[in-house]
Design a protein around this motif. Structure first.
Motif, PDB file in Angstrom:
ATOM      1  N   TYR A   1       0.845  -1.198   0.000  1.00 48.03           N
ATOM      2  CA  TYR A   1       0.000   0.000   0.000  1.00 48.03           C
ATOM      3  C   TYR A   1       0.877   1.243   0.000  1.00 48.03           C
TER       4      TYR A   1
ATOM      5  N   HIS B   1      -4.794   4.707  -1.183  1.00 49.74           N
ATOM      6  CA  HIS B   1      -4.466   3.503  -1.948  1.00 49.74           C
ATOM      7  C   HIS B   1      -4.792   2.245  -1.158  1.00 49.74           C
TER       8      HIS B   1
ATOM      9  N   ARG C   1      -7.547  -0.326  -2.589  1.00 49.64           N
ATOM     10  CA  ARG C   1      -7.082  -1.666  -2.951  1.00 49.64           C
ATOM     11  C   ARG C   1      -7.712  -2.735  -2.066  1.00 49.64           C
TER      12      ARG C   1
END
Length: 318
Positions: A258, A263, A267
């Motif tokens: 990460y 993000h 994700r």
């Protein structure tokens, strides 16, 4: 030699000591459940068993005890226990100062609920500076498993982990996840203290002014405050745990999973669905009730004893 008697005679000193005792009680009461929460929050790649990792707290508990022994549930407790006395002492002292600062000048009246919430937000933001490195080290310790190839089956202590982080990542690495810790703790502490004051007044009307609530009121109000604060911030805690679990120590072989808060959030949701943001919530709620019931009970009892050692506290049966 004259410092401690004078310090304990002041309101700052009493709040400091009572807060520290409350924090110690909370860590000892809830660390095994915290270990389960941290492991449940991680993506499969962090588990030595990978896809075979249990997905429920009871199954994970049985797996840890069977493969690593009961002591594994207390792995990483030294880091928070060593620091939590000072940290929790500062938290309760800062909260007491801020709640009075935001409140009215009438010291005979308890702070308003608005003052309590604002003081909690400020306290949560300030304590994140102390808490973030401690939680990072604790998480790394809790994720060490019996067959962890990254550590070549060699378990590291908190000092070894701290030195390795500083050596490979610098001070910045030790404060990985600070921003998300502030985002989690500031509103959560506002809810935390507001919920506690509301709950204790509901269970025992007038106790905020008289200070005469029962032991059961302390336990229930503290437990419910802990649950409320965790529910409002839990998705942020999942993101924080995942960010702090990763390390640049092995960047040559495995790049960071990460790159940041956004993000990590995107994700995680993309790979595991929105349910991942609430994974381990049941364990966190159970731990929160137990830990914060212990924290507030120990804090209130210690504070009353320090204020008036000879005055027995009346405990009412529910």
């Amino acid at each position: 030699m004259e410092f401690w008697p004078e310090f304990l005679a002041s309101s700052w000193g009493m709040e400091f000591v009572a807060g520290g005792l409350g924090g110690m009680a909370g860590v000892m009461a809830g660390h095994p459940l915290d270990t389960l929460r941290i492991r449940l929050q991680q993506p499969p790649s962090y588990s030595s068993l990978r896809s075979q990792r249990p997905n429920s707290a009871p199954a994970l508990l049985r797996s840890i005890v069977a493969s690593e022994g009961p002591a594994a549930l207390y792995r990483g407790m030294a880091a928070p226990l060593a620091s939590v006395t000072f940290q929790n002492a500062v938290v309760f002292q800062v909260y007491a100062v801020l709640s009075r600062a935001f409140g009215s000048n009438n010291i005979s009246e308890p702070p308003s609920y608005k003052s309590v919430a604002l003081a909690g937000v400020g306290t949560g933001a300030l304590q994140s500076l102390m808490l973030s490195p401690v939680e990072l080290i604790k998480i790394r310790l809790q994720l060490q498993t019996a067959g962890d190839q990254h550590h070549l089956n060699k378990r590291e202590g908190p000092l070894e982990i701290a030195k390795r982080i500083l050596r490979n990542e610098g001070v910045r690495g030790l404060y990985r996840g600070l921003s998300i810790t502030v985002l989690r703790d500031a509103p959560a502490h506002g809810v935390y203290f507001w919920s506690y004051e509301r709950a204790r007044e509901q269970f025992h009307p007038g106790c905020r002014k008289s200070g005469q609530e029962s032991l059961m009121t302390m336990l229930l109000a503290g437990g419910l405050a802990g649950v409320a604060s965790w529910v409002v911030c839990y998705p942020l805690d999942v993101v924080k745990s995942r960010l702090q679990a990763q390390s640049e120590s092995y960047g040559d072989r495995m790049p960071l999973r990460y790159r940041g808060v956004i993000h990590c959030f995107c994700r995680s949701v993309e790979e595991e669905g929105y349910a991942v943001l609430w994974r381990g919530l049941g364990t966190a709620v159970a731990r929160a009730f137990l830990v914060n019931g212990a924290i507030f009970t120990a804090y209130e009892l210690a504070l009353r004893f320090l204020i008036s050692p000879t005055n027995r506290i009346r405990m009412e049966e529910n």
